[in-house]
Every structure is written in structure tokens, then in C-alpha cells.
Design a protein around this motif. Structure first.
Motif, PDB file in Angstrom:
ATOM      1  N   ALA A  26       2.582  66.006  28.289  1.00 55.04           N
ATOM      2  CA  ALA A  26       3.266  66.444  27.066  1.00 55.04           C
ATOM      3  C   ALA A  26       3.723  65.240  26.249  1.00 55.04           C
ATOM      4  CB  ALA A  26       4.464  67.325  27.436  1.00 55.04           C
ATOM      5  N   ALA A  27       4.205  64.193  26.925  1.00 57.75           N
ATOM      6  CA  ALA A  27       4.641  62.987  26.223  1.00 57.75           C
ATOM      7  C   ALA A  27       3.474  62.298  25.536  1.00 57.75           C
ATOM      8  CB  ALA A  27       5.314  62.028  27.210  1.00 57.75           C
ATOM      9  N   LEU A  28       2.293  62.340  26.161  1.00 59.46           N
ATOM     10  CA  LEU A  28       1.092  61.776  25.534  1.00 59.46           C
ATOM     11  C   LEU A  28       0.752  62.540  24.262  1.00 59.46           C
ATOM     12  CD1 LEU A  28      -1.455  59.933  25.620  1.00 59.46           C
ATOM     13  CD2 LEU A  28      -2.544  61.734  26.978  1.00 59.46           C
ATOM     14  N   GLU A  29       0.804  63.861  24.320  1.00 54.28           N
ATOM     15  CA  GLU A  29       0.483  64.682  23.153  1.00 54.28           C
ATOM     16  C   GLU A  29       1.495  64.479  22.026  1.00 54.28           C
ATOM     17  OE1 GLU A  29       0.371  68.576  24.747  1.00 54.28           O
ATOM     18  OE2 GLU A  29      -1.542  68.302  25.811  1.00 54.28           O
ATOM     19  N   GLU A  30       2.762  64.169  22.387  1.00 58.18           N
ATOM     20  CA  GLU A  30       3.794  63.937  21.373  1.00 58.18           C
ATOM     21  C   GLU A  30       3.727  62.526  20.795  1.00 58.18           C
ATOM     22  OE1 GLU A  30       7.333  64.692  23.534  1.00 58.18           O
ATOM     23  OE2 GLU A  30       7.101  66.877  23.545  1.00 58.18           O
ATOM     24  N   GLY A  31       2.893  61.664  21.368  1.00 56.45           N
ATOM     25  CA  GLY A  31       2.783  60.295  20.890  1.00 56.45           C
ATOM     26  C   GLY A  31       3.814  59.352  21.476  1.00 56.45           C
TER      27      GLY A  31
END
Length: 215
Positions: A26-31
Motif C-alpha cells: 500500500a505504501a508503494l502504491e501511495e508513493g
């Protein structure tokens, strides 16, 4: 004694590692993480032994929640559910082609029976489906005993990460061509050199490694 042990020293379960992996994704998708950071932390998450090891992967992520140890009974039920899900997916993978063949050959046999002038038409698909089914039955029994469902799930996850890696690589190629960093039709050597530099800069995660056979 577990009662005298701090949470950070308690051993984490597979479900806890998966929960942290989901938060990292999720943190990857949020940048909040780039691909290199995500890949490194994901490897550390699956290799983590304690809750302290997992906590260190989430401390700088504002929306991440620390993993809370589940009661033994709840953890056991969750592990059973996860194992059952892996088993169902693997059984579908093994028996899926046989099931489709069963439906296909049975349909052909039924049409032949309907339009046949003979009162009884022998179910000829048994000569194909029978031996095939015996082979799959032997494979199923052996696979369940040797942990094939988990191996299949690991390989499927590896293939998914490979697809994501190829997609990110293509995006980098297009961006580099658009900015003039690469020619319109780069050679194989130019592409390899560009990818090596992108990995070194942290713009692209290293190619996912095949999961080790746990025997």
C-alpha cells in the motif's frame, strides 16, 4: 516464559509477515516507497523472525499500523484458513484441465447419444479421463504430502512480481526514449546497460529472485 517476554522479542507468524507485506504494498502504491525500497523491505518482511523485526519496516510509514499478536486460537484458525485457501487454489490448478476435458468430452458423447439410433452408447470418454484421473489422483496425494500448494503459491507470487518488474522496466524504457536518454530503437547492450544503471540509482528494483525450495 512468554508472559515475561516483550512483544518485540516474540516470534512472528506467516500471517503477521503477510500483513506487513500488504502494508508495504500500500505504501508503494501511495508513493511513500520507491521500488527499490519496497523490494528490500519486502524481502526483510518475509525473512523477519520477531515482531521487532517487522516493526522496524513500518516505523517511517505514517499510515502503517504495527502488527498485533493474535490470540493462539485465532492465529491457529487464520493459519488453517490460509492453508485451506492455498490447497483449494492448487487443486484447481491440478484438476482444472481435467474438469474442462470432462465437460467437453461429455458434451460430445451426449450429442452422439442423442442423435444415435442405438439404445445405449458406451461412454467412451472414460478411456481418456480414467487414466488421466488416476495420474492426477497420485499427483494430488503426493503433492499434499510434500507441500505443493505452498510451493505453487510462492511460484505464482514470483510470476506476479516478474510481470510487475517487466511493466516498470517498459515504463522506464519509454520515459528514457522520450527524454532522449535512449535512442528510438536501442540495442540489446544499450538496454542492459540502461537497466543496470537504473537499478544502481534505485529507479528500478532488482529482478525478483525465484523463491528458494524449502524442501
Amino acid at each position: 516464559m512468554v508472559e515475561d517476554m516483550g512483544r518485540e522479542q516474540m516470534r512472528a507468524a506467516d500471517a503477521d509477515r503477510q500483513q506487513v507485506a500488504d502494508q508495504l504494498r500500500a505504501a508503494l502504491e501511495e508513493g511513500r516507497l520507491d521500488l527499490a525500497e519496497f523490494d528490500e523491505r519486502l524481502r526483510d518482511a518475509y525473512a523477519a523472525k520477531t515482531y521487532g523485526d517487522l516493526d522496524r519496516l513500518l516505523t517511517d510509514l505514517p499510515n502503517a499500523a504495527p502488527v498485533v499478536p493474535a490470540p493462539p486460537q485465532a492465529a491457529s484458525l487464520e493459519a488453517i484458513g490460509q492453508r485451506d485457501g492455498l490447497t483449494r487454489a492448487w487443486l484447481g490448478h491440478v484438476w482444472g484441465p481435467w474438469s474442462k476435458a470432462l465437460a467437453f468430452f461429455t458434451l460430445i458423447w451426449a450429442l452422439g447419444w442423442i442423435f444415435s439410433s442405438e439404445p445405449v452408447v458406451f461412454y467412451w470418454p472414460v478411456w481418456i479421463l480414467g487414466p488421466w484421473g488416476v495420474v492426477l489422483l497420485v499427483r494430488t496425494v503426493g503433492g499434499l504430502g510434500s507441500g505443493e500448494p505452498r510451493k505453487h503459491a510462492l511460484e505464482a507470487e514470483h510470476r506476479r512480481r516478474l510481470r510487475e518488474h517487466r511493466y516498470e522496466r517498459k515504463m522506464l524504457y519509454r520515459q528514457a526514449i522520450a527524454t532522449g536518454e535512449l535512442p528510438m530503437n536501442p540495442s540489446k547492450q544499450q538496454r542492459k546497460a540502461f537497466i543496470a544503471e537504473a537499478v544502481a540509482r534505485g529507479d528500478l528494483a532488482p529482478k525478483p529472485r525465484k523463491p528458494a525450495d524449502e524442501g
